[in-house]
Structures are given as structure tokens and as C-alpha cells.
Design a protein around this motif. Structure first.
Motif, short mmCIF file in Angstrom:
data_model
loop_
_atom_site.label_atom_id
_atom_site.label_comp_id
_atom_site.label_asym_id
_atom_site.label_seq_id
_atom_site.Cartn_x
_atom_site.Cartn_y
_atom_site.Cartn_z
N GLU A 1 5.92 3.67 -0.06
CA GLU A 1 5.33 3.34 -1.36
C GLU A 1 5.05 1.84 -1.47
O GLU A 1 4.00 1.42 -1.98
CB GLU A 1 6.27 3.77 -2.48
CG GLU A 1 6.45 5.27 -2.60
CD GLU A 1 7.59 5.66 -3.53
OE1 GLU A 1 7.50 6.74 -4.14
OE2 GLU A 1 8.57 4.89 -3.64
N ALA A 2 5.98 1.03 -0.99
CA ALA A 2 5.81 -0.43 -1.08
C ALA A 2 4.64 -0.90 -0.25
O ALA A 2 3.87 -1.78 -0.67
CB ALA A 2 7.09 -1.13 -0.63
N PHE A 3 4.47 -0.33 0.95
CA PHE A 3 3.33 -0.72 1.79
C PHE A 3 2.02 -0.42 1.08
O PHE A 3 1.10 -1.25 1.07
CB PHE A 3 3.38 -0.01 3.14
CG PHE A 3 2.10 -0.18 3.92
CD1 PHE A 3 1.87 -1.35 4.63
CD2 PHE A 3 1.11 0.80 3.90
CE1 PHE A 3 0.67 -1.54 5.32
CE2 PHE A 3 -0.09 0.63 4.58
CZ PHE A 3 -0.30 -0.54 5.30
N MET A 4 1.90 0.77 0.51
CA MET A 4 0.65 1.13 -0.16
C MET A 4 0.36 0.19 -1.32
O MET A 4 -0.79 -0.23 -1.51
CB MET A 4 0.72 2.58 -0.66
CG MET A 4 0.87 3.61 0.45
SD MET A 4 -0.40 3.52 1.75
CE MET A 4 -1.86 3.99 0.82
N LYS A 5 1.37 -0.19 -2.06
CA LYS A 5 1.19 -1.05 -3.23
C LYS A 5 0.95 -2.51 -2.84
O LYS A 5 0.05 -3.17 -3.39
CB LYS A 5 2.44 -0.96 -4.11
CG LYS A 5 2.42 -1.88 -5.32
CD LYS A 5 3.73 -1.78 -6.10
CE LYS A 5 3.75 -2.76 -7.27
NZ LYS A 5 5.05 -2.72 -7.99
N GLU A 6 1.70 -3.01 -1.89
CA GLU A 6 1.71 -4.45 -1.62
C GLU A 6 0.83 -4.88 -0.46
O GLU A 6 0.50 -6.07 -0.36
CB GLU A 6 3.15 -4.91 -1.34
CG GLU A 6 4.11 -4.69 -2.49
CD GLU A 6 3.78 -5.55 -3.70
OE1 GLU A 6 3.10 -6.58 -3.53
OE2 GLU A 6 4.19 -5.19 -4.82
N VAL A 7 0.44 -3.96 0.41
CA VAL A 7 -0.38 -4.33 1.57
C VAL A 7 -1.69 -3.54 1.59
O VAL A 7 -2.77 -4.11 1.62
CB VAL A 7 0.39 -4.14 2.89
CG1 VAL A 7 -0.49 -4.53 4.08
CG2 VAL A 7 1.67 -4.98 2.88
N ALA A 8 -1.58 -2.21 1.59
CA ALA A 8 -2.80 -1.39 1.72
C ALA A 8 -3.77 -1.63 0.58
O ALA A 8 -4.98 -1.81 0.82
CB ALA A 8 -2.41 0.08 1.79
N LYS A 9 -3.29 -1.64 -0.65
CA LYS A 9 -4.19 -1.80 -1.79
C LYS A 9 -4.88 -3.15 -1.80
O LYS A 9 -6.12 -3.21 -1.89
CB LYS A 9 -3.44 -1.55 -3.09
CG LYS A 9 -4.35 -1.57 -4.32
CD LYS A 9 -3.59 -1.20 -5.58
CE LYS A 9 -4.52 -1.21 -6.79
NZ LYS A 9 -3.79 -0.82 -8.03
N PRO A 10 -4.16 -4.27 -1.70
CA PRO A 10 -4.87 -5.56 -1.72
C PRO A 10 -5.78 -5.80 -0.53
O PRO A 10 -6.77 -6.54 -0.65
CB PRO A 10 -3.74 -6.60 -1.78
CG PRO A 10 -2.50 -5.88 -1.40
CD PRO A 10 -2.70 -4.45 -1.77
N LEU A 11 -5.49 -5.18 0.63
CA LEU A 11 -6.34 -5.37 1.81
C LEU A 11 -7.39 -4.26 1.93
O LEU A 11 -8.18 -4.26 2.88
CB LEU A 11 -5.49 -5.40 3.08
CG LEU A 11 -4.54 -6.60 3.23
CD1 LEU A 11 -3.85 -6.56 4.59
CD2 LEU A 11 -5.27 -7.93 3.04
N ASN A 12 -7.38 -3.33 0.97
CA ASN A 12 -8.34 -2.21 0.98
C ASN A 12 -8.24 -1.39 2.26
O ASN A 12 -9.24 -1.02 2.87
CB ASN A 12 -9.77 -2.72 0.78
CG ASN A 12 -10.74 -1.60 0.41
OD1 ASN A 12 -10.36 -0.61 -0.21
ND2 ASN A 12 -11.99 -1.75 0.81
N LEU A 13 -7.01 -1.07 2.66
CA LEU A 13 -6.77 -0.22 3.82
C LEU A 13 -6.66 1.22 3.35
O LEU A 13 -5.82 1.54 2.53
CB LEU A 13 -5.47 -0.65 4.53
CG LEU A 13 -5.35 -2.12 4.91
CD1 LEU A 13 -3.99 -2.37 5.56
CD2 LEU A 13 -6.47 -2.54 5.84
#
Length: 335
Positions: free
Chosen positions: A174-186
Motif C-alpha cells: 500500500e505504501a509503495f502505491m501511495k508514495e512511489v507509484a502514484k507520484p511517478l505515474n507507474l
């Protein structure tokens, strides 16, 4: 020699990619503001299943630097302190003072080098189950003096993931999706354990697991997310590498201070989940990955926007050596 090369590198010959029903490779390079991709072979051994740039591969231990990146987002928020004592948070597993820095730099002295994974349809396991030895790896225990040497331990990374989850009250996926994937549009990367059903259709199978174990789910399940559970594409891993490089140079997704901390050696040439430099490339940051049936080579420059990623659905020592050689050749082609 194969009849085509990628940036002057004969990837097919080096990795023995022979036909449309053998093994496959997906690669991406970022340099001079341009992202280039290369695909060859089959994503599923024994099937005519051409590799494409969006095909998911397991990243193996490249899961670790992605975990460190996610955790450092919480360091920048002031929620996590890399040097704080975790013995209260992890009192059911450790009895001495211990820090995230020690766990992420493999200097805490724990056993359990890596994880073999489980058949994809295995019931889900908790991090505590893994650390208590209830799965197919031994119970976590300290076998080397704390803080005195580099001793690679996927078990220590799993303990760090447990501490992260307890402190932040959010799971790593969940943290990866919120803090990395979303801002980098992954959109194709995540700690998908188990892999979402809608993503299986364009996922590679590891080695011959589709033949030996499960023709519908030819890959293993890894409850050890931070150590081995990341799925991605070379394109999206290259974007993560580019962002780590930019954060190191001037701040970005994580602060310059946090990126420099990650990319500063603790023991030998290892920082926080990252190998740093070699004799010919002092500016290089890199990590390899090996899961059952999957290999990944991930490397980027700390001085400019250069990143290379090679992902393969075959795992043995000759292929691992060849993939590292190809990764270096691709990296040198961008300098």
C-alpha cells in the motif's frame, strides 16, 4: 551471433535467447532524455508468447532498493528515523538495540540469505510467519556480530519490513502505491503478492514453472515483499532509477539528504539496499535480482540521467553473469 543488436549489444546471443518458445528478455535504457526498449523471445517457456515492453517480470532482490525508496519517503515525512532503536517495536524478535540503517545495509548479522518463494496458489503468509520459520526458510536469528560486517540477509530486510509496517500502520504494498507509484505515474509496478488476476495475462512465467508446477500461474508467491516480492517492467524500473539519480543530485521524490544517505556505503560498497561503484564505474549504483525463474539487472548513474534494466525469465549462474555483463555494456553505451 543473432541478426539484431540493441545499442550495439547482442543481447540474444549473450543470454542464449534462441526461439519463440524458449526463454525471453525485456530491457530498457534511459539516457539523453530518451527511453528505449528491447524485447525478444518468449515470456513463457514452451509457448509462443512474445515478450513485450509492458510484460511483468519479478524483480527479485531489486525489491530491496524499491523498499528503501518507499521507506525514505517516510523518513522525509519525519515518521521514521533510520537511527532510532527498533527493539521495542520488534520486541518479539530482537533483544538488543537495532536500527533500520543496520537492517537495510545488511550489517545486523542475520541469517536467511534469500527466499525460494512458494507455488503461486499457496495460502497467504504473514511476515511474522516467515520470520518464525513457519514457511520454507529457517527461523530468523542473528549469526554474526551486530554492526561489524556486511552479511547479506533477506531475512533482515523482512524484519525491517515488519518494523516499517508496525510504525507506519500501512503495508509496504500500500505504501509503495501511495508514495512511489502514484507520484511517478507507474501503472505496471507493485508488490503484487499474490499477482492480481487482471495482470496475469501479460505476466512472464519464471523459468519452467509453467511446465513443472502450474500451467496457469507459472511463478512463485513471495510474502517477503521488501526482500523479493516486487513485480515491474524494465521501463518502469528505469523511471525509478532515473528518479533515484535525480534525488541524489538535487532532490526529487526523496530529499537529497535521504538519497545521499541511501547511496553512501556503510560497509564495503553497500549503502542502504544499494551496491555502489566498481573499479571502472565509481559513479554507478546497482542491484541484481534473482527469484525462482527470474533475473534482473538494475543500474544507474549518480552523476547524470542514465539507467539500464534487463529482466529475464531464466535463472542460473551463467545467465546471471551474462545479464550483468549485458547491463554493463548497455550502461557504457549511454556514457
Amino acid at each position: 551471433m543473432s541478426d539484431r543488436t540493441f545499442r550495439g549489444v547482442d543481447i540474444d546471443d549473450g543470454l542464449k535467447i534462441k526461439d519463440i518458445k524458449g526463454y525471453g528478455v525485456s530491457a530498457a535504457v534511459f539516457g539523453s532524455g530518451t527511453l528505449e526498449t528491447y524485447c525478444s523471445g518468449s515470456g513463457r517457456y514452451g509457448q509462443d508468447f512474445p515478450v513485450n515492453p509492458d510484460m511483468l517480470f519479478q524483480a527479485g532482490s531489486v525489491s530491496k532498493p524499491v523498499f528503501a525508496l518507499t521507506l525514505l519517503r517516510y523518513v522525509d515525512k519525519g515518521i521514521i528515523d533510520l537511527e532510532a532503536d527498533l527493539s521495542d517495536v520488534l520486541s518479539d524478535f530482537i533483544k538488543i538495540p537495532m536500527t533500520f540503517s543496520a537492517l537495510l545495509s545488511h550489517t545486523a548479522g542475520f541469517n536467511v540469505h534469500g527466499f525460494p518463494g512458494y507455488p503461486a496458489d499457496t495460502p497467504q503468509m504473514s511476515l511474522e510467519d516467515v520470520l518464525l520459520g513457519k514457511g520454507n526458510t529457517p527461523k530468523l536469528r542473528r549469526i554474526k556480530p551486530y554492526g561489524e560486517q556486511f552479511w547479506y540477509s533477506g531475512g533482515g530486510i523482512t524484519l525491517a519490513e515488519l518494523a516499517f509496517t508496525r510504525i507506519t500502520d500501512i503495508t509496504l504494498p500500500e505504501a509503495f502505491m501511495k508514495e512511489v507509484a502514484k507520484p511517478l505515474n507507474l501503472t505496471r509496478s507493485g508488490y503484487f503478492q499474490p499477482l492480481d488476476k487482471d495482470k496475469v495475462d501479460n505476466a512472464a512465467f519464471g523459468g519452467r514453472l509453467g511446465i513443472k508446477e502450474n500451467p496457469e500461474l507459472g511463478f512463485h508467491y513471495y510474502p517477503e515483499h521488501g526482500a523479493a516480492g516486487f513485480w515491474s517492467t524494465p521501463t518502469e524500473l528505469a523511471l525509478i532509477g532515473k528518479e533515484l539519480s535525480r534525488s541524489y543530485r538535487r532532490g526529487g521524490l526523496i530529499s537529497k539528504k535521504s538519497a545521499r544517505r541511501m547511496m553512501t556505503p556503510v560497509k564495503g560498497n553497500y549503502g542502504l539496499c544499494m551496491f555502489l561503484g566498481d573499479e571502472n564505474h565509481p559513479e554507478l549504483a546497482s542491484h541484481g535480482g534473482w527469484n525462482e525463474g527470474f533475473l534482473t539487472d538494475f543500474r544507474f548513474s549518480l552523476k547524470k540521467d542514465i539507467c539500464t534494466v534487463v529482466m529475464i525469465n531464466r535463472a542460473n549462474f551463467p545467465t546471471a553473469k551474462a545479464s550483468a555483463d549485458i547491463g554493463i555494456m548497455l550502461y557504457d553505451s549511454l556514457k
